[in-house]
Motif scaffolding. Structure first.
Motif, PDB file in Angstrom:
ATOM      1  N   TYR A 103      -3.112  -9.815   9.473  1.00  0.00           N
ATOM      2  CA  TYR A 103      -2.370  -9.075   8.451  1.00  0.00           C
ATOM      3  C   TYR A 103      -3.309  -8.205   7.621  1.00  0.00           C
ATOM      4  CZ  TYR A 103       0.078  -7.897   4.200  1.00  0.00           C
ATOM      5  OH  TYR A 103       0.604  -7.196   3.136  1.00  0.00           O
ATOM      6  N   ASP A 104      -4.427  -8.759   7.217  1.00  0.00           N
ATOM      7  CA  ASP A 104      -5.360  -7.989   6.382  1.00  0.00           C
ATOM      8  C   ASP A 104      -5.905  -6.782   7.134  1.00  0.00           C
ATOM      9  OD1 ASP A 104      -4.927  -9.819   4.372  1.00  0.00           O
ATOM     10  OD2 ASP A 104      -6.785 -10.934   4.717  1.00  0.00           O
ATOM     11  N   LYS A 105      -6.159  -6.934   8.431  1.00  0.00           N
ATOM     12  CA  LYS A 105      -6.612  -5.804   9.250  1.00  0.00           C
ATOM     13  C   LYS A 105      -5.522  -4.737   9.334  1.00  0.00           C
ATOM     14  CE  LYS A 105      -8.388  -4.743  13.904  1.00  0.00           C
ATOM     15  NZ  LYS A 105      -8.711  -5.325  15.247  1.00  0.00           N
ATOM     16  N   TRP A 106      -4.274  -5.190   9.562  1.00  0.00           N
ATOM     17  CA  TRP A 106      -3.128  -4.265   9.615  1.00  0.00           C
ATOM     18  C   TRP A 106      -2.966  -3.535   8.287  1.00  0.00           C
ATOM     19  CZ3 TRP A 106       1.271  -3.518   6.851  1.00  0.00           C
ATOM     20  CH2 TRP A 106       2.313  -2.795   7.438  1.00  0.00           C
ATOM     21  N   TYR A 107      -3.042  -4.299   7.184  1.00  0.00           N
ATOM     22  CA  TYR A 107      -2.842  -3.704   5.868  1.00  0.00           C
ATOM     23  C   TYR A 107      -3.959  -2.713   5.533  1.00  0.00           C
ATOM     24  CZ  TYR A 107      -1.842  -3.241   0.906  1.00  0.00           C
ATOM     25  OH  TYR A 107      -1.554  -2.717  -0.334  1.00  0.00           O
ATOM     26  N   SER A 108      -5.168  -3.000   5.949  1.00  0.00           N
ATOM     27  CA  SER A 108      -6.282  -2.073   5.728  1.00  0.00           C
ATOM     28  C   SER A 108      -6.044  -0.762   6.459  1.00  0.00           C
ATOM     29  CB  SER A 108      -7.597  -2.701   6.196  1.00  0.00           C
ATOM     30  OG  SER A 108      -7.946  -3.806   5.387  1.00  0.00           O
ATOM     31  N   ALA A 109      -5.471  -0.846   7.686  1.00  0.00           N
ATOM     32  CA  ALA A 109      -5.158   0.370   8.434  1.00  0.00           C
ATOM     33  C   ALA A 109      -4.109   1.195   7.695  1.00  0.00           C
ATOM     34  CB  ALA A 109      -4.665   0.008   9.834  1.00  0.00           C
ATOM     35  N   LEU A 110      -3.084   0.521   7.166  1.00  0.00           N
ATOM     36  CA  LEU A 110      -2.037   1.244   6.438  1.00  0.00           C
ATOM     37  C   LEU A 110      -2.599   1.881   5.171  1.00  0.00           C
ATOM     38  CD1 LEU A 110       0.986   1.972   6.306  1.00  0.00           C
ATOM     39  CD2 LEU A 110       1.307  -0.084   4.904  1.00  0.00           C
ATOM     40  N   THR A 111      -3.407   1.135   4.438  1.00  0.00           N
ATOM     41  CA  THR A 111      -4.017   1.672   3.223  1.00  0.00           C
ATOM     42  C   THR A 111      -4.867   2.897   3.526  1.00  0.00           C
ATOM     43  OG1 THR A 111      -4.033  -0.528   2.197  1.00  0.00           O
ATOM     44  CG2 THR A 111      -5.504   1.127   1.260  1.00  0.00           C
ATOM     45  N   LEU A 112      -5.586   2.843   4.641  1.00  0.00           N
ATOM     46  CA  LEU A 112      -6.448   3.957   5.029  1.00  0.00           C
ATOM     47  C   LEU A 112      -5.636   5.227   5.258  1.00  0.00           C
ATOM     48  CD1 LEU A 112      -9.284   4.967   5.883  1.00  0.00           C
ATOM     49  CD2 LEU A 112      -8.695   4.248   8.218  1.00  0.00           C
ATOM     50  N   VAL A 113      -4.523   5.116   6.003  1.00  0.00           N
ATOM     51  CA  VAL A 113      -3.769   6.332   6.336  1.00  0.00           C
ATOM     52  C   VAL A 113      -2.932   6.823   5.154  1.00  0.00           C
ATOM     53  CG1 VAL A 113      -3.733   5.737   8.771  1.00  0.00           C
ATOM     54  CG2 VAL A 113      -1.772   5.117   7.333  1.00  0.00           C
ATOM     55  N   LEU A 114      -2.542   5.908   4.266  1.00  0.00           N
ATOM     56  CA  LEU A 114      -1.770   6.319   3.090  1.00  0.00           C
ATOM     57  C   LEU A 114      -2.662   6.820   1.963  1.00  0.00           C
ATOM     58  CD1 LEU A 114       0.998   3.551   2.803  1.00  0.00           C
ATOM     59  CD2 LEU A 114       1.155   5.787   3.910  1.00  0.00           C
ATOM     60  N   GLY A 115      -3.916   6.391   1.977  1.00  0.00           N
ATOM     61  CA  GLY A 115      -4.833   6.788   0.916  1.00  0.00           C
ATOM     62  C   GLY A 115      -4.617   6.041  -0.378  1.00  0.00           C
ATOM     63  N   ALA A 116      -3.870   4.933  -0.325  1.00  0.00           N
ATOM     64  CA  ALA A 116      -3.578   4.157  -1.539  1.00  0.00           C
ATOM     65  C   ALA A 116      -3.037   2.793  -1.135  1.00  0.00           C
ATOM     66  CB  ALA A 116      -2.558   4.893  -2.412  1.00  0.00           C
ATOM     67  N   GLU A 117      -3.103   1.841  -2.064  1.00  0.00           N
ATOM     68  CA  GLU A 117      -2.500   0.527  -1.835  1.00  0.00           C
ATOM     69  C   GLU A 117      -0.988   0.683  -1.690  1.00  0.00           C
ATOM     70  OE1 GLU A 117      -4.127  -2.642  -1.785  1.00  0.00           O
ATOM     71  OE2 GLU A 117      -5.905  -1.382  -1.576  1.00  0.00           O
ATOM     72  N   TYR A 118      -0.386  -0.182  -0.886  1.00  0.00           N
ATOM     73  CA  TYR A 118       1.059  -0.127  -0.627  1.00  0.00           C
ATOM     74  C   TYR A 118       1.691  -1.456  -1.006  1.00  0.00           C
ATOM     75  CZ  TYR A 118       5.445   0.748   1.886  1.00  0.00           C
ATOM     76  OH  TYR A 118       6.781   0.931   2.215  1.00  0.00           O
ATOM     77  N   ASN A 119       2.843  -1.403  -1.662  1.00  0.00           N
ATOM     78  CA  ASN A 119       3.551  -2.610  -2.088  1.00  0.00           C
ATOM     79  C   ASN A 119       4.290  -3.209  -0.902  1.00  0.00           C
ATOM     80  OD1 ASN A 119       4.780  -4.636  -3.565  1.00  0.00           O
ATOM     81  ND2 ASN A 119       6.378  -3.306  -4.393  1.00  0.00           N
ATOM     82  N   MET A 120       3.635  -4.109  -0.202  1.00  0.00           N
ATOM     83  CA  MET A 120       4.183  -4.680   1.022  1.00  0.00           C
ATOM     84  C   MET A 120       5.145  -5.818   0.714  1.00  0.00           C
ATOM     85  SD  MET A 120       4.261  -4.377   4.226  1.00  0.00           S
ATOM     86  CE  MET A 120       3.005  -3.104   4.132  1.00  0.00           C
ATOM     87  N   ARG A 121       6.330  -5.764   1.291  1.00  0.00           N
ATOM     88  CA  ARG A 121       7.332  -6.792   1.016  1.00  0.00           C
ATOM     89  C   ARG A 121       7.842  -7.492   2.272  1.00  0.00           C
ATOM     90  NH1 ARG A 121      11.710  -4.475  -3.228  1.00  0.00           N
ATOM     91  NH2 ARG A 121      11.941  -6.702  -3.657  1.00  0.00           N
ATOM     92  N   PHE A 122       7.870  -6.802   3.409  1.00  0.00           N
ATOM     93  CA  PHE A 122       8.573  -7.324   4.579  1.00  0.00           C
ATOM     94  C   PHE A 122       7.682  -7.354   5.817  1.00  0.00           C
ATOM     95  CE2 PHE A 122      11.588  -5.494   1.667  1.00  0.00           C
ATOM     96  CZ  PHE A 122      12.514  -6.510   1.533  1.00  0.00           C
ATOM     97  N   MET A 123       8.021  -8.255   6.721  1.00  0.00           N
ATOM     98  CA  MET A 123       7.356  -8.333   8.010  1.00  0.00           C
ATOM     99  C   MET A 123       8.402  -8.688   9.064  1.00  0.00           C
ATOM    100  SD  MET A 123       7.222 -11.666   9.306  1.00  0.00           S
ATOM    101  CE  MET A 123       5.711 -11.681  10.247  1.00  0.00           C
ATOM    102  N   ARG A 124       8.121  -8.321  10.296  1.00  0.00           N
ATOM    103  CA  ARG A 124       8.953  -8.756  11.427  1.00  0.00           C
ATOM    104  C   ARG A 124       8.031  -9.312  12.497  1.00  0.00           C
ATOM    105  NH1 ARG A 124      13.363  -4.873  13.072  1.00  0.00           N
ATOM    106  NH2 ARG A 124      14.606  -6.216  11.710  1.00  0.00           N
ATOM    107  N   PRO A 125       8.311 -10.518  12.993  1.00  0.00           N
ATOM    108  CA  PRO A 125       7.437 -11.113  14.008  1.00  0.00           C
ATOM    109  C   PRO A 125       7.657 -10.478  15.374  1.00  0.00           C
ATOM    110  CG  PRO A 125       9.329 -12.529  13.615  1.00  0.00           C
ATOM    111  CD  PRO A 125       9.424 -11.413  12.604  1.00  0.00           C
ATOM    112  N   PRO A 126       6.587 -10.153  16.089  1.00  0.00           N
ATOM    113  CA  PRO A 126       6.742  -9.679  17.467  1.00  0.00           C
ATOM    114  C   PRO A 126       7.529 -10.687  18.301  1.00  0.00           C
ATOM    115  CG  PRO A 126       4.512  -9.280  16.718  1.00  0.00           C
ATOM    116  CD  PRO A 126       5.173 -10.123  15.661  1.00  0.00           C
TER     117      PRO A 126
END
Length: 259
Positions: A130-153
């Protein structure tokens, strides 16, 4: 209508297990009683709203096509559950695509970095993923994101997923209408849906074609397409009486509950 704070969202979410039994159509990696984190199949039935969710996000051209389609219906908002590898790859090929979607009011949720069943991971491994995924999202957005939801593969519910949701403050998101297959079948299923339904789609040709057919019908029939946050907040408000207590038990669910 007042908004729900992050603190109250997490506190309420811990008590919010709702929808039909997952054992009817969702596989459990572990015994169902092991899963105690917030889990959602559908939202409030009181409103003519549903949530369209799009998983995986492997195909850039179809994501771009969907972005154009959504621009034609600016009142419609959807939620994406991309894998982390494609967050990076698609942003490299179309710089800023995820930021554009977020800026337009759409939502993003966690779906693992490489589409791996969380049930085969240890809790430590899932948290690292999750932390690796969230770091990727933060990188492309250029800011922290308020994450609320997940869906399991693979839509597999597991004890590890429960630990992840509790540790990172996430709501596990399943669905009440499965999108996929022949667009005519998907269109029929959605047209028979009820308020609060969560529709699972993927970023692929068939589900894009279904969306092309459904969006005009939804608008003509006065349906709202909303993000998972909107759908979930509707549900949480339903569970609170005027004193801020659980309507079923009277338990204080928020700091405003009169005790």
């Amino acid at each position: 209508m007042t908004s729900i704070s992050r603190r109250d969202f997490l506190k309420l979410g811990g008590a919010a297990l709702f929808g039909i039994s997952a054992s009817k159509f969702i596989p459990f990696q572990d015994d169902e009683s092991n899963f105690t984190a917030p889990l959602i199949w559908n939202g409030s039935r009181k409103f003519k709203r549903m949530a369209f969710t799009y998983d995986d996000c492997y195909l850039l051209d179809k994501l771009q096509d969907l972005e154009v389609l959504l621009d034609e219906f600016p009142e419609f908002k959807v939620t994406f559950f991309p894998v982390g590898a494609k967050i990076l790859d698609l942003d490299q090929d179309d710089k800023g695509i995820w930021k554009r979607l977020v800026d337009k009011g759409h939502e993003i949720g966690y779906h693992t970095f490489n589409h791996v069943n969380l049930g085969v991971m240890s809790p430590v491994g899932a948290l690292a993923d999750y932390d690796k995924w969230y770091s990727a999202l933060t990188l492309v957005l250029g800011a922290e994101y308020n994450m609320r939801f997940m869906r399991p593969p693979y839509d597999i519910i597991s004890k590890t997923m429960g630990v992840l949701c509790q540790e990172r403050g996430l709501v596990a998101t399943l669905f009440s209408v499965g999108g996929g297959g022949d667009p005519n079948d998907v269109v029929k299923a959605v047209q028979e849906s009820k308020g609060g339904d969560i529709v699972q789609m993927h970023i692929r040709t068939q589900d894009y074609d279904s969306s092309v057919q459904l969006f005009p019908w939804l608008k003509e029939n006065n349906w709202e397409l909303v993000t998972m946050s909107k759908l979930y907040n509707d549900y949480l408000r339903e569970q609170i009486n005027s004193d801020g207590c659980d309507v079923n038990t009277g338990t204080p669910l928020t700091r405003t509950c009169v005790e």
